[in-house]
Design an enzyme around this catalytic site. Structure first.
Site, mmCIF file in Angstrom:
data_model
loop_
_atom_site.group_PDB
_atom_site.id
_atom_site.type_symbol
_atom_site.label_atom_id
_atom_site.label_comp_id
_atom_site.label_asym_id
_atom_site.label_seq_id
_atom_site.Cartn_x
_atom_site.Cartn_y
_atom_site.Cartn_z
ATOM 1 N N ASN A 175 -15.156 27.126 -24.838
ATOM 2 C CA ASN A 175 -15.899 26.103 -24.096
ATOM 3 C C ASN A 175 -15.759 26.263 -22.578
ATOM 4 O O ASN A 175 -14.681 26.568 -22.086
ATOM 5 C CB ASN A 175 -15.424 24.713 -24.510
ATOM 6 C CG ASN A 175 -15.726 24.427 -25.969
ATOM 7 O OD1 ASN A 175 -16.750 24.871 -26.494
ATOM 8 N ND2 ASN A 175 -14.837 23.713 -26.627
ATOM 9 N N SER A 228 -11.716 25.154 -29.380
ATOM 10 C CA SER A 228 -11.879 23.913 -30.116
ATOM 11 C C SER A 228 -10.771 23.813 -31.150
ATOM 12 O O SER A 228 -10.342 24.826 -31.716
ATOM 13 C CB SER A 228 -13.241 23.917 -30.810
ATOM 14 O OG SER A 228 -13.235 23.040 -31.913
ATOM 15 N N LYS A 269 -8.176 3.734 1.379
ATOM 16 C CA LYS A 269 -7.382 4.943 1.140
ATOM 17 C C LYS A 269 -7.568 5.586 -0.217
ATOM 18 O O LYS A 269 -7.714 6.810 -0.313
ATOM 19 C CB LYS A 269 -5.910 4.643 1.393
ATOM 20 C CG LYS A 269 -5.562 4.991 2.813
ATOM 21 C CD LYS A 269 -4.530 4.190 3.430
ATOM 22 C CE LYS A 269 -4.674 3.045 4.305
ATOM 23 N NZ LYS A 269 -5.739 2.251 4.638
ATOM 24 N N THR A 275 -38.688 27.386 -12.680
ATOM 25 C CA THR A 275 -39.081 26.067 -12.174
ATOM 26 C C THR A 275 -39.309 25.241 -13.426
ATOM 27 O O THR A 275 -39.747 25.780 -14.459
ATOM 28 C CB THR A 275 -40.366 26.117 -11.325
ATOM 29 O OG1 THR A 275 -41.421 26.670 -12.116
ATOM 30 C CG2 THR A 275 -40.200 26.976 -10.070
ATOM 31 N N HIS A 276 -38.969 23.973 -13.368
ATOM 32 C CA HIS A 276 -39.031 23.099 -14.556
ATOM 33 C C HIS A 276 -38.156 23.645 -15.683
ATOM 34 O O HIS A 276 -38.410 23.366 -16.857
ATOM 35 C CB HIS A 276 -40.464 22.918 -15.066
ATOM 36 C CG HIS A 276 -41.455 22.633 -13.983
ATOM 37 N ND1 HIS A 276 -41.793 21.358 -13.593
ATOM 38 C CD2 HIS A 276 -42.158 23.474 -13.171
ATOM 39 C CE1 HIS A 276 -42.671 21.412 -12.601
ATOM 40 N NE2 HIS A 276 -42.903 22.687 -12.319
ATOM 41 N N TYR A 279 -10.271 -5.663 12.838
ATOM 42 C CA TYR A 279 -9.580 -5.209 11.632
ATOM 43 C C TYR A 279 -9.539 -6.315 10.580
ATOM 44 O O TYR A 279 -9.287 -7.478 10.880
ATOM 45 C CB TYR A 279 -8.141 -4.779 11.958
ATOM 46 C CG TYR A 279 -7.380 -4.394 10.699
ATOM 47 C CD1 TYR A 279 -7.497 -3.114 10.173
ATOM 48 C CD2 TYR A 279 -6.604 -5.332 10.016
ATOM 49 C CE1 TYR A 279 -6.843 -2.771 9.000
ATOM 50 C CE2 TYR A 279 -5.947 -4.990 8.844
ATOM 51 C CZ TYR A 279 -6.068 -3.708 8.338
ATOM 52 O OH TYR A 279 -5.438 -3.373 7.179
ATOM 53 N N ASN A 337 -2.712 -1.617 13.186
ATOM 54 C CA ASN A 337 -4.165 -1.423 13.093
ATOM 55 C C ASN A 337 -4.634 -0.138 13.787
ATOM 56 O O ASN A 337 -5.452 0.603 13.249
ATOM 57 C CB ASN A 337 -4.893 -2.636 13.669
ATOM 58 C CG ASN A 337 -4.588 -3.899 12.880
ATOM 59 O OD1 ASN A 337 -3.978 -3.821 11.813
ATOM 60 N ND2 ASN A 337 -4.998 -5.046 13.389
ATOM 61 N N GLN A 384 -7.554 -1.721 3.928
ATOM 62 C CA GLN A 384 -6.496 -1.037 3.181
ATOM 63 C C GLN A 384 -7.082 -0.364 1.935
ATOM 64 O O GLN A 384 -6.524 0.605 1.432
ATOM 65 C CB GLN A 384 -5.422 -2.051 2.792
ATOM 66 C CG GLN A 384 -4.283 -1.464 2.024
ATOM 67 C CD GLN A 384 -3.092 -2.416 1.993
ATOM 68 O OE1 GLN A 384 -2.540 -2.773 3.026
ATOM 69 N NE2 GLN A 384 -2.721 -2.866 0.811
ATOM 70 N N LYS A 421 -15.301 28.701 -31.051
ATOM 71 C CA LYS A 421 -15.685 28.103 -29.768
ATOM 72 C C LYS A 421 -14.878 28.612 -28.572
ATOM 73 O O LYS A 421 -13.680 28.806 -28.650
ATOM 74 C CB LYS A 421 -15.529 26.570 -29.832
ATOM 75 C CG LYS A 421 -16.513 25.876 -30.717
ATOM 76 C CD LYS A 421 -17.950 25.949 -30.219
ATOM 77 C CE LYS A 421 -18.200 25.018 -29.057
ATOM 78 N NZ LYS A 421 -18.179 23.600 -29.450
ATOM 79 N N GLU A 439 -17.780 22.128 -16.800
ATOM 80 C CA GLU A 439 -18.053 20.785 -17.337
ATOM 81 C C GLU A 439 -17.266 19.726 -16.587
ATOM 82 O O GLU A 439 -17.785 18.647 -16.258
ATOM 83 C CB GLU A 439 -17.677 20.715 -18.819
ATOM 84 C CG GLU A 439 -18.605 21.488 -19.724
ATOM 85 C CD GLU A 439 -18.104 21.447 -21.160
ATOM 86 O OE1 GLU A 439 -18.621 20.632 -21.932
ATOM 87 O OE2 GLU A 439 -17.176 22.215 -21.502
ATOM 88 N N SER A 446 0.828 -1.207 0.000
ATOM 89 C CA SER A 446 0.000 0.000 0.000
ATOM 90 C C SER A 446 0.862 1.256 0.000
ATOM 91 O O SER A 446 0.344 2.361 -0.069
ATOM 92 C CB SER A 446 -0.933 0.008 1.223
ATOM 93 O OG SER A 446 -0.179 -0.079 2.417
HETATM 94 N N1 ARG Z 1 -1.781 -1.041 5.155
HETATM 95 C C1 ARG Z 1 -2.699 -1.412 6.156
HETATM 96 C C2 ARG Z 1 -4.023 -0.660 5.986
HETATM 97 O O1 ARG Z 1 -4.058 0.234 5.227
HETATM 98 C C3 ARG Z 1 -2.136 -1.079 7.488
HETATM 99 C C4 ARG Z 1 -2.583 -1.990 8.567
HETATM 100 C C5 ARG Z 1 -2.070 -3.334 8.313
HETATM 101 N N2 ARG Z 1 -2.412 -4.229 9.324
HETATM 102 C C6 ARG Z 1 -2.228 -5.533 9.183
HETATM 103 N N3 ARG Z 1 -2.561 -6.268 10.167
HETATM 104 N N4 ARG Z 1 -1.781 -6.052 8.081
HETATM 105 O O2 ARG Z 1 -5.019 -0.981 6.566
#
Ligand code: ARG
Length: 458
Positions: free
Chosen positions: A287, A279, A327, A157-158, A319, A112, A324, A285, A292, A25
């Site tokens: 734009n 364009s 993120k 409206t509408h 956990y 964790n 993971q 144009k 958008e 990660s």
């Molecule tokens: N990279 C893990 C996460 O984003 C960190 C925690 C990992 N914990 C584990 N027991 N492997 O959640």
């Protein structure tokens, strides 16, 4: 062959390359490094204070972490996929740098509770930055509302012309959305700003830890109440992305209106050249790319929200590695929302409003028909009858190709004998907006007062 990883003791072979690439990660969580280091320093100091670590170790750990922060900042730090995540990259670098003491940092904690801490600290910063930008945006809308408090445009409206409103009133309507978004973020911040450290892997730890001291150092308001919940909870992330999604839905609505208003058919506003592109084939144009793209990007945040909700669905305590996956959607929602808010905060003050085109459109759409009905009611007619009479007047005006205020008094009298020459005051778009003079109304005086009332800005 044994396994050289920080957790490699019980393994008899090293991780397959495919698994390493699949499970790492660090390619995306490295951005949490600042928060990870802050959390580690607070944890180490606490271990020192309760006597688990000697003061010399704590000092070495904190100095080492500061040096690592310097390396990362300067782009000198080598992030290694083999070390999996931001936590183990930094911990390994610390041990490489300071030796034994580095190996003691992870006493009484787990990745964790560490990752939960990092994300909460990251989000707290994200919320504070976003709120600052929302304040800028809301101030821009307030100022534009003040500038265009007398500018008359059709209210829809509408998407059909309904009644005249002022441009300033429309801007203050957008501002209401933003103020609610800001409140939602600040509300989510309360549940985000709680310290997970101490939950360790899931069950807490055997060391005599001082959780309150860790929380205090990191600026958390309090500590989490249940260790199982602590390592599994991502509600705060979902709340943040949810607030971002709704905010982006608001921006998508503004975008849609600006795109329409910017067409030659409407011509209500002009976007500055620096916010537009041309364009490659059609030389004429210009734009409206920014609105958008904002409209398009609102899809991403809602997608991110769905990802997080589905990520958590049916996850047992405590956990799980699934987490993971929180993120990337979280970062994407944050990046997307922050970029869109910042751009709109630049664009709004630069908007040029074509006042005569706005007024013309309000006149052409028979937008004062309701005012005429209200006029007849004041002369004693029941509203339902007045509605019908005015319907006939509009049909006549459509046939004549004229607007209501241009019909001769005699013609109007033909529809109701009660109509006098004072009718022209209510048929004008200026009279129509000025008459809506109450809290929340569109009258220029009200818009100006609401725009002057900066008490809601913070
Ligand atoms: N990279 C893990 C996460 O984003 C960190 C925690 C990992 N914990 C584990 N027991 N492997 O959640």
């Amino acid at each position: 062959m044994s396994n050289a990883k920080l957790w490699g003791g019980r393994f008899s072979e090293s991780t397959s390359e495919a698994v390493e690439a699949f499970s790492e990660s660090v390619s995306f969580d490295a951005r949490l490094w600042k928060h990870d280091i802050a959390g580690s320093k607070a944890h180490a100091r606490m271990l020192g204070r309760v006597g688990v670590l000697p003061a010399a170790d704590v000092e070495a750990i904190c100095a080492g972490l500061d040096a690592i922060a310097g390396d990362i900042e300067a782009g000198r730090f080598e992030w290694r996929t083999a070390l999996e995540d931001v936590h183990m990259n930094i911990e390994q670098a610390l041990t490489d740098r300071i030796g034994e003491a580095g190996k003691r940092l992870h006493t009484g904690r787990s990745r964790n509770d560490q990752i939960a801490t990092d994300i909460r600290l990251y989000l707290r910063d994200a919320i504070d930055d976003l709120v600052a930008d929302l304040n800028r945006l809301s101030e821009a809308l307030r100022a534009l509302a003040e500038r265009e408090a007398d500018t008359i445009m059709p209210g829809f409206t509408h998407l059909q012309v309904a009644q005249p409103v002022t441009f300033g009133h429309h801007m203050l309507a957008w501002r209401e959305q933003i103020l609610r978004d800001r409140d939602r973020l600040l509300d989510a911040r309360r549940r985000t700003n709680v310290c997970p450290l101490g939950a360790a892997a899931l069950a807490g730890t055997v060391y005599p830890i001082d959780r309150a001291y860790v929380a205090e150092q990191l600026g958390f308001d309090s500590v989490t109440a249940n260790s199982l919940d602590t390592v599994s909870d991502r509600d705060f992330a979902i709340e943040f992305v949810s607030a971002c999604s709704l905010l982006m839905v608001h921006l998508s609505r503004w975008s849609e209106e600006l795109i329409l208003w910017n067409t030659p058919m409407f011509g209500f506003v002009q976007l500055p050249d620096r916010f537009c592109t041309g364009s490659s084939i059609m030389p004429q144009k210009k734009n409206p790319d920014v609105p958008e793209l904002v409209r398009g990007k609102s899809a991403r945040t809602t997608g991110d929200l769905m990802s997080l909700l589905m990520l958590m669905k049916a996850q047992p305590l405590a956990y799980n590695r699934d987490n993971q996956e929180d993120k990337e959607p979280l970062f994407d929602a944050h990046d997307t929302t922050a970029a869109c808010v910042a751009l709109y905060a630049e664009l709004i003050p630069a908007l040029s409003v074509n006042r005569s085109a706005c007024r013309e459109a309000a006149i052409q759409g028979f937008s004062t028909a309701t005012d005429l009905a209200d006029y007849l009611v004041r002369k004693g007619m029941a509203f339902r009858d007045a509605h019908h009479v005015v319907g006939n007047v509009v049909a006549h005006a459509v046939q004549q190709g004229t607007d209501l205020a241009s019909l001769p008094l005699d013609t109007l009298k033909g529809f109701s004998a009660t109509i006098e020459s004072d009718v022209f005051e209510v048929l004008s778009v200026e009279g129509s907006v000025a008459a809506r003079d109450h809290v929340g109304g569109t009258a220029p005086a009200r818009v100006r007062a609401a725009a002057k009332d900066a008490s809601r800005e913070s």
